[in-house]
Design a protein around this motif. Sequence first.
Motif, PDB file in Angstrom:
ATOM      1  N   GLU A  13       0.827  -1.207   0.000  1.00  0.00           N
ATOM      2  CA  GLU A  13       0.000   0.000   0.000  1.00  0.00           C
ATOM      3  C   GLU A  13       0.863   1.260   0.000  1.00  0.00           C
ATOM      4  O   GLU A  13       0.538   2.252  -0.661  1.00  0.00           O
ATOM      5  CB  GLU A  13      -0.922  -0.001   1.223  1.00  0.00           C
ATOM      6  CG  GLU A  13      -2.023  -1.048   1.195  1.00  0.00           C
ATOM      7  CD  GLU A  13      -3.213  -0.625   0.375  1.00  0.00           C
ATOM      8  OE1 GLU A  13      -3.179   0.486  -0.192  1.00  0.00           O
ATOM      9  OE2 GLU A  13      -4.184  -1.389   0.302  1.00  0.00           O
ATOM     10  N   TRP A  14       1.942   1.227   0.744  1.00  0.00           N
ATOM     11  CA  TRP A  14       2.887   2.352   0.766  1.00  0.00           C
ATOM     12  C   TRP A  14       3.485   2.548  -0.624  1.00  0.00           C
ATOM     13  O   TRP A  14       3.536   3.653  -1.146  1.00  0.00           O
ATOM     14  CB  TRP A  14       3.976   2.049   1.807  1.00  0.00           C
ATOM     15  CG  TRP A  14       4.991   3.137   1.997  1.00  0.00           C
ATOM     16  CD1 TRP A  14       4.920   4.434   1.567  1.00  0.00           C
ATOM     17  CD2 TRP A  14       6.237   3.031   2.697  1.00  0.00           C
ATOM     18  NE1 TRP A  14       6.051   5.140   1.942  1.00  0.00           N
ATOM     19  CE2 TRP A  14       6.866   4.296   2.647  1.00  0.00           C
ATOM     20  CE3 TRP A  14       6.870   1.972   3.372  1.00  0.00           C
ATOM     21  CZ2 TRP A  14       8.111   4.528   3.223  1.00  0.00           C
ATOM     22  CZ3 TRP A  14       8.113   2.216   3.965  1.00  0.00           C
ATOM     23  CH2 TRP A  14       8.734   3.477   3.890  1.00  0.00           C
ATOM     24  N   TYR A  15       3.949   1.464  -1.197  1.00  0.00           N
ATOM     25  CA  TYR A  15       4.570   1.499  -2.527  1.00  0.00           C
ATOM     26  C   TYR A  15       3.591   2.066  -3.551  1.00  0.00           C
ATOM     27  O   TYR A  15       3.944   2.956  -4.335  1.00  0.00           O
ATOM     28  CB  TYR A  15       5.000   0.086  -2.908  1.00  0.00           C
ATOM     29  CG  TYR A  15       5.730  -0.023  -4.222  1.00  0.00           C
ATOM     30  CD1 TYR A  15       7.123   0.042  -4.279  1.00  0.00           C
ATOM     31  CD2 TYR A  15       5.033  -0.224  -5.416  1.00  0.00           C
ATOM     32  CE1 TYR A  15       7.793  -0.083  -5.482  1.00  0.00           C
ATOM     33  CE2 TYR A  15       5.699  -0.344  -6.616  1.00  0.00           C
ATOM     34  CZ  TYR A  15       7.070  -0.278  -6.650  1.00  0.00           C
ATOM     35  OH  TYR A  15       7.729  -0.401  -7.858  1.00  0.00           O
ATOM     36  N   ALA A  16       2.364   1.548  -3.549  1.00  0.00           N
ATOM     37  CA  ALA A  16       1.381   1.971  -4.551  1.00  0.00           C
ATOM     38  C   ALA A  16       1.010   3.445  -4.396  1.00  0.00           C
ATOM     39  O   ALA A  16       0.962   4.201  -5.377  1.00  0.00           O
ATOM     40  CB  ALA A  16       0.127   1.096  -4.456  1.00  0.00           C
ATOM     41  N   SER A  17       0.735   3.871  -3.166  1.00  0.00           N
ATOM     42  CA  SER A  17       0.320   5.260  -2.941  1.00  0.00           C
ATOM     43  C   SER A  17       1.451   6.230  -3.229  1.00  0.00           C
ATOM     44  O   SER A  17       1.233   7.297  -3.826  1.00  0.00           O
ATOM     45  CB  SER A  17      -0.165   5.433  -1.498  1.00  0.00           C
ATOM     46  OG  SER A  17      -1.302   4.644  -1.247  1.00  0.00           O
ATOM     47  N   MET A  18       2.659   5.876  -2.831  1.00  0.00           N
ATOM     48  CA  MET A  18       3.784   6.779  -3.034  1.00  0.00           C
ATOM     49  C   MET A  18       4.129   6.900  -4.512  1.00  0.00           C
ATOM     50  O   MET A  18       4.329   7.999  -5.035  1.00  0.00           O
ATOM     51  CB  MET A  18       5.008   6.300  -2.252  1.00  0.00           C
ATOM     52  CG  MET A  18       6.144   7.310  -2.253  1.00  0.00           C
ATOM     53  SD  MET A  18       7.623   6.736  -1.398  1.00  0.00           S
ATOM     54  CE  MET A  18       8.369   5.725  -2.666  1.00  0.00           C
ATOM     55  N   PHE A  19       4.190   5.776  -5.214  1.00  0.00           N
ATOM     56  CA  PHE A  19       4.600   5.826  -6.619  1.00  0.00           C
ATOM     57  C   PHE A  19       3.523   6.442  -7.506  1.00  0.00           C
ATOM     58  O   PHE A  19       3.846   6.977  -8.572  1.00  0.00           O
ATOM     59  CB  PHE A  19       4.969   4.426  -7.111  1.00  0.00           C
ATOM     60  CG  PHE A  19       6.389   4.062  -6.809  1.00  0.00           C
ATOM     61  CD1 PHE A  19       7.354   4.093  -7.793  1.00  0.00           C
ATOM     62  CD2 PHE A  19       6.771   3.710  -5.526  1.00  0.00           C
ATOM     63  CE1 PHE A  19       8.674   3.767  -7.510  1.00  0.00           C
ATOM     64  CE2 PHE A  19       8.081   3.390  -5.229  1.00  0.00           C
ATOM     65  CZ  PHE A  19       9.041   3.408  -6.229  1.00  0.00           C
ATOM     66  N   SER A  59       0.836  -3.092   5.325  1.00  0.00           N
ATOM     67  CA  SER A  59       1.783  -4.208   5.219  1.00  0.00           C
ATOM     68  C   SER A  59       1.182  -5.420   4.516  1.00  0.00           C
ATOM     69  O   SER A  59      -0.037  -5.547   4.360  1.00  0.00           O
ATOM     70  CB  SER A  59       2.258  -4.623   6.607  1.00  0.00           C
ATOM     71  OG  SER A  59       1.215  -5.266   7.317  1.00  0.00           O
ATOM     72  N   SER A  60       2.079  -6.312   4.107  1.00  0.00           N
ATOM     73  CA  SER A  60       1.670  -7.594   3.544  1.00  0.00           C
ATOM     74  C   SER A  60       1.224  -8.525   4.666  1.00  0.00           C
ATOM     75  O   SER A  60       1.256  -8.163   5.849  1.00  0.00           O
ATOM     76  CB  SER A  60       2.826  -8.217   2.770  1.00  0.00           C
ATOM     77  OG  SER A  60       3.165  -7.445   1.649  1.00  0.00           O
ATOM     78  N   THR A  61       0.843  -9.737   4.298  1.00  0.00           N
ATOM     79  CA  THR A  61       0.400 -10.717   5.289  1.00  0.00           C
ATOM     80  C   THR A  61       1.571 -11.177   6.148  1.00  0.00           C
ATOM     81  O   THR A  61       2.734 -11.115   5.719  1.00  0.00           O
ATOM     82  CB  THR A  61      -0.211 -11.941   4.591  1.00  0.00           C
ATOM     83  OG1 THR A  61       0.806 -12.594   3.804  1.00  0.00           O
ATOM     84  CG2 THR A  61      -1.356 -11.520   3.694  1.00  0.00           C
ATOM     85  N   PRO A  62       1.312 -11.654   7.363  1.00  0.00           N
ATOM     86  CA  PRO A  62       2.390 -12.145   8.227  1.00  0.00           C
ATOM     87  C   PRO A  62       3.225 -13.254   7.581  1.00  0.00           C
ATOM     88  O   PRO A  62       4.446 -13.308   7.771  1.00  0.00           O
ATOM     89  CB  PRO A  62       1.641 -12.652   9.465  1.00  0.00           C
ATOM     90  CG  PRO A  62       0.383 -11.851   9.499  1.00  0.00           C
ATOM     91  CD  PRO A  62       0.007 -11.633   8.070  1.00  0.00           C
ATOM     92  N   TYR A  63       2.573 -14.128   6.814  1.00  0.00           N
ATOM     93  CA  TYR A  63       3.322 -15.222   6.173  1.00  0.00           C
ATOM     94  C   TYR A  63       4.326 -14.671   5.163  1.00  0.00           C
ATOM     95  O   TYR A  63       5.480 -15.115   5.104  1.00  0.00           O
ATOM     96  CB  TYR A  63       2.361 -16.185   5.481  1.00  0.00           C
ATOM     97  CG  TYR A  63       3.065 -17.329   4.786  1.00  0.00           C
ATOM     98  CD1 TYR A  63       3.583 -18.395   5.519  1.00  0.00           C
ATOM     99  CD2 TYR A  63       3.231 -17.328   3.405  1.00  0.00           C
ATOM    100  CE1 TYR A  63       4.261 -19.432   4.882  1.00  0.00           C
ATOM    101  CE2 TYR A  63       3.890 -18.354   2.759  1.00  0.00           C
ATOM    102  CZ  TYR A  63       4.401 -19.408   3.506  1.00  0.00           C
ATOM    103  OH  TYR A  63       5.072 -20.431   2.869  1.00  0.00           O
TER     104      TYR A  63
END
Length: 343
Positions: A74-80, A290-294
């Motif tokens: 989500e950080w990557y998508a929003s920032m880029f 963040s991504s999933t814990p796995y």
Amino acid sequence: MSLQEFWFVLIGVLFTGYFVLEGFDFGVGMLMPILGRGSDTRRRVVLNTIGPVWDGNEVWVITAGGAMFAAFPEWYASMFSGFYLALLLLLVALILRICAIEYRGKINDPRWRARCDLGIGIGSWIPALAWGWVFANIVRGVPLNEKKQFAGSVWDLLGPYALLGGLTTGLLFALHGAVFLGLKTGGEVRDDAQRTAKLLLAPTAVVVGGFGLWTQLAYGTGWTWIPLALAVIGLVAAAVAVFADRDGWAFLGTTVVVAAATTLLFGSLFPNVLPSTIDSAFDLTIHNASSTPYTLKVMSWAAVLVTPVVLLYQGWTYWVFRKRITVDQIPAPVGLPLGSAKE
């Protein structure tokens, strides 16, 4: 420490490594027209100081971007998406720089080398200024709506704090590069590099100090006074070392400044990864971005196993190419006697 916290810290470490190592690369490219003036041989001395390491230094930002994409999509998508034009310009500048460095010596023509030198300069100045501008905006926040999408325009990214951030990294990387050239060169090039470093010290100290204090007072926490203090100590130590003709200590000082400034930025950002200036409820944090814990668990094992190998290899590279470079060590271009490549 949670996996989200671990990956936030790791991304901060990766960007710190990138700014420390690629920072002096940018500085060398920025100063190449000044310290390489007079002859192509001098310019080759300047460029050869980073020749064996510059491409390895760029791996840090590729790894940081990949880690950001995998750990905090989500950080990557929003920032880029929000910084699309800025990051596109930055990417084009980096590509221009790479091509100019790689192809500069392929054609024995002064005009060709002059064009490549221009590409190296542009490809160094733009990223040096753009990275500070981008990270200042990340810390300050951008207009994110309830869908976590950028809802502003490029004008929202041109505030005084962001512009000061760009000027900060520009001056800091130039100083870092000048000190590195003093450490890696000999003779007249080293003398000029030291003089340039002395001229850059005062304006860099003012700008870095002002940006650091602004960051701390507006966005920092209690513990982020520590990296701010370390940055000040590093600047003072670098200044003393430059005037004392201690190149190694001067480079260590500027390294501390770059690392401390990056730590200040990431420390002021945590636990957010991209704040919203519309409503704090729309902030992206290490938890909701963040991504999933796995996924984070698998990535953590990969990072633990691979990172030491990469660090050992890069450290070995710097050790092998640790000696100073002088004008006398530069061979003449094919078909030209040494020292005749005056432009």
